[in-house]
Motif scaffolding. Structure first.
Motif, PDB file in Angstrom:
ATOM      1  N   GLN A  40       0.823  -1.215   0.000  1.00  0.00           N
ATOM      2  CA  GLN A  40       0.000   0.000   0.000  1.00  0.00           C
ATOM      3  C   GLN A  40       0.857   1.265   0.000  1.00  0.00           C
ATOM      4  N   GLY A  41       2.179   1.094  -0.050  1.00  0.00           N
ATOM      5  CA  GLY A  41       3.080   2.246  -0.083  1.00  0.00           C
ATOM      6  C   GLY A  41       3.374   2.841   1.271  1.00  0.00           C
ATOM      7  N   GLU A  42       3.165   2.069   2.342  1.00  0.00           N
ATOM      8  CA  GLU A  42       3.391   2.582   3.694  1.00  0.00           C
ATOM      9  C   GLU A  42       4.863   2.416   4.104  1.00  0.00           C
ATOM     10  N   LEU A  43       5.244   3.222   5.075  1.00  0.00           N
ATOM     11  CA  LEU A  43       6.557   3.130   5.704  1.00  0.00           C
ATOM     12  C   LEU A  43       6.389   2.216   6.919  1.00  0.00           C
ATOM     13  N   VAL A  44       7.096   1.095   6.924  1.00  0.00           N
ATOM     14  CA  VAL A  44       6.916   0.084   7.966  1.00  0.00           C
ATOM     15  C   VAL A  44       8.183  -0.031   8.801  1.00  0.00           C
ATOM     16  N   GLY A  45       8.017  -0.121  10.114  1.00  0.00           N
ATOM     17  CA  GLY A  45       9.148  -0.251  11.021  1.00  0.00           C
ATOM     18  C   GLY A  45       9.147  -1.595  11.726  1.00  0.00           C
ATOM     19  N   VAL A  46      10.316  -2.213  11.823  1.00  0.00           N
ATOM     20  CA  VAL A  46      10.437  -3.502  12.509  1.00  0.00           C
ATOM     21  C   VAL A  46      11.710  -3.512  13.343  1.00  0.00           C
ATOM     22  N   MET A  47      11.646  -4.203  14.493  1.00  0.00           N
ATOM     23  CA  MET A  47      12.799  -4.349  15.385  1.00  0.00           C
ATOM     24  C   MET A  47      13.024  -5.839  15.588  1.00  0.00           C
ATOM     25  N   PRO A  48      13.855  -6.455  14.726  1.00  0.00           N
ATOM     26  CA  PRO A  48      13.957  -7.918  14.686  1.00  0.00           C
ATOM     27  C   PRO A  48      14.488  -8.569  15.954  1.00  0.00           C
ATOM     28  N   GLU A  49      15.157  -7.821  16.820  1.00  0.00           N
ATOM     29  CA  GLU A  49      15.655  -8.418  18.065  1.00  0.00           C
ATOM     30  C   GLU A  49      14.513  -8.817  18.991  1.00  0.00           C
ATOM     31  N   GLY A  50      13.379  -8.140  18.874  1.00  0.00           N
ATOM     32  CA  GLY A  50      12.236  -8.446  19.716  1.00  0.00           C
ATOM     33  C   GLY A  50      12.557  -8.323  21.198  1.00  0.00           C
ATOM     34  N   PHE A  51      11.982  -9.227  21.998  1.00  0.00           N
ATOM     35  CA  PHE A  51      12.188  -9.171  23.447  1.00  0.00           C
ATOM     36  C   PHE A  51      13.627  -9.478  23.839  1.00  0.00           C
ATOM     37  N   LYS A  52      14.370 -10.173  22.968  1.00  0.00           N
ATOM     38  CA  LYS A  52      15.780 -10.465  23.276  1.00  0.00           C
ATOM     39  C   LYS A  52      16.588  -9.175  23.364  1.00  0.00           C
ATOM     40  N   GLY A  53      16.239  -8.198  22.539  1.00  0.00           N
ATOM     41  CA  GLY A  53      16.925  -6.913  22.584  1.00  0.00           C
ATOM     42  C   GLY A  53      16.351  -6.007  23.650  1.00  0.00           C
ATOM     43  N   LEU A  54      15.027  -6.002  23.744  1.00  0.00           N
ATOM     44  CA  LEU A  54      14.353  -5.114  24.684  1.00  0.00           C
ATOM     45  C   LEU A  54      14.686  -5.448  26.133  1.00  0.00           C
ATOM     46  N   GLY A  55      14.782  -6.736  26.439  1.00  0.00           N
ATOM     47  CA  GLY A  55      14.980  -7.148  27.828  1.00  0.00           C
ATOM     48  C   GLY A  55      16.348  -7.699  28.134  1.00  0.00           C
ATOM     49  N   LYS A  56      17.364  -7.296  27.362  1.00  0.00           N
ATOM     50  CA  LYS A  56      18.702  -7.822  27.633  1.00  0.00           C
ATOM     51  C   LYS A  56      19.325  -7.102  28.828  1.00  0.00           C
ATOM     52  N   PRO A  57      20.263  -7.748  29.511  1.00  0.00           N
ATOM     53  CA  PRO A  57      20.913  -7.127  30.677  1.00  0.00           C
ATOM     54  C   PRO A  57      21.669  -5.858  30.295  1.00  0.00           C
ATOM     55  N   PHE A  58      21.805  -4.961  31.245  1.00  0.00           N
ATOM     56  CA  PHE A  58      22.503  -3.699  31.000  1.00  0.00           C
ATOM     57  C   PHE A  58      23.952  -3.937  30.584  1.00  0.00           C
ATOM     58  N   ALA A  59      24.539  -5.028  31.051  1.00  0.00           N
ATOM     59  CA  ALA A  59      25.930  -5.335  30.694  1.00  0.00           C
ATOM     60  C   ALA A  59      26.085  -5.586  29.192  1.00  0.00           C
TER      61      ALA A  59
END
Length: 294
Positions: free
Chosen positions: A149-168
């Motif tokens: 449809q010509g939209e601009l689509v955003g994806v974050m392939p790391e998912g929860f592995k990236g979002l919830g990784k340790p601060f280290a």
């Protein structure tokens, strides 16, 4: 000034602008109350997003995180494109800030449609707000429809592995899945735009994970930070870090044959290229950064 001259008329621009804003606000409320507004097949409400939701996010974006945007010229003015970004921060504020960054900085004022995890659409209130903001389920079918449809689509392939990784492990990209986003872009023939976000990793430094609590709540993780849960609700306030969002040069996909989307080696190579470009830019931005907060 002589006695024949008349004093200048006071400017009415401010008054007229206020009247227009009030009239616009009343018209907006009337449309909401009467149901005279449109949403698309995914539940996206462009008017509500522009008039209300973006206005609520903008103070966080401009004043709290003071987001600096680079490379917005790499986003096409029209047509479909897939923006692929790193994911971090314990709570997914990076996706929301990326939406504001695209809308407020792109000359065409484009809207970014984010692909979100199943959990987002299982939470009350959050589910409705996500749909209104243009988020949809992170699946190939929805992504393909939006790109076509010509939209601009955003994806974050790391998912929860990236979002919830340790601060280290901050700013170390996690696995990008099986390259499904590359296959989707190849089928649609749309460019892939790598995006690197610096600043989100430090808003909730995750020093522990209460796995038992997470299992009881049905969450992928339950974060323990220096302030949460020790300070109660106050501990949920993110730290005011300084952010940078950089959009990289597009990786074209329209030169490949139709069967390319089924080629596992090509998908692996393109996925690795996108991941390496994001990681390299992250390191570059970190070297340039003066401070986490300034």
């Amino acid at each position: 000034m002589t006695s024949d001259e008349q004093p200048p008329e006071p400017s009415r621009d401010g008054e007229g602008g206020l009247e227009r804003r009030i009239a616009g606000g009343l018209a907006f409320l009337r449309r909401r109350l009467t149901g005279d507004y449109e949403v698309d097949d995914f539940g996206y409400d462009e008017e509500l997003t522009d008039q209300v939701l973006m206005s609520l996010l903008r103070p966080l974006y401009e004043t709290y995180f003071r987001v600096e945007v680079k490379g917005v010229e790499n986003i096409p003015s029209e047509g479909g494109a897939l923006i692929v970004a790193n994911h971090s921060g314990t709570l997914p504020m990076d996706g929301l800030m990326m939406q504001v960054a695209v809308h407020d900085n792109h000359p065409a004022g484009r809207h970014l449609r984010l692909l979100a995890a199943d959990l987002v659409f299982m939470l009350p209130v959050v589910n409705e707000l996500a749909r209104k903001l243009g988020h949809t389920l992170a699946c190939a079918e929805d992504a393909s429809r939006l790109l076509e449809q010509g939209e601009l689509v955003g994806v974050m392939p790391e998912g929860f592995k990236g979002l919830g990784k340790p601060f280290a492990d901050r700013y170390k990209l996690q696995r990008f899945g099986r390259g499904g986003f590359v296959s989707t872009a190849l089928r649609a023939g749309t460019p892939i735009i790598p995006c690197s976000i610096v600043g989100a990793e430090e808003i909730y430094p995750m020093i522990g994970n209460a796995k038992t609590v997470a299992r009881l709540l049905g969450f992928p993780y339950f974060p323990i930070t220096p302030t949460f849960p020790w300070l109660g609700p106050l501990g949920a306030i993110p730290l005011p870090t300084k952010w940078t969002i950089q959009f990289g040069e597009p990786i074209p996909t329209d030169g490949y044959p139709p069967e390319a989307a089924e080629d596992p080696m090509l998908m692996f190579n393109l996925t690795d290229q996108v991941r390496e470009q994001i990681q390299h830019t992250l390191y570059k931005l970190l070297v340039q950064r003066r401070s986490v907060f300034f």
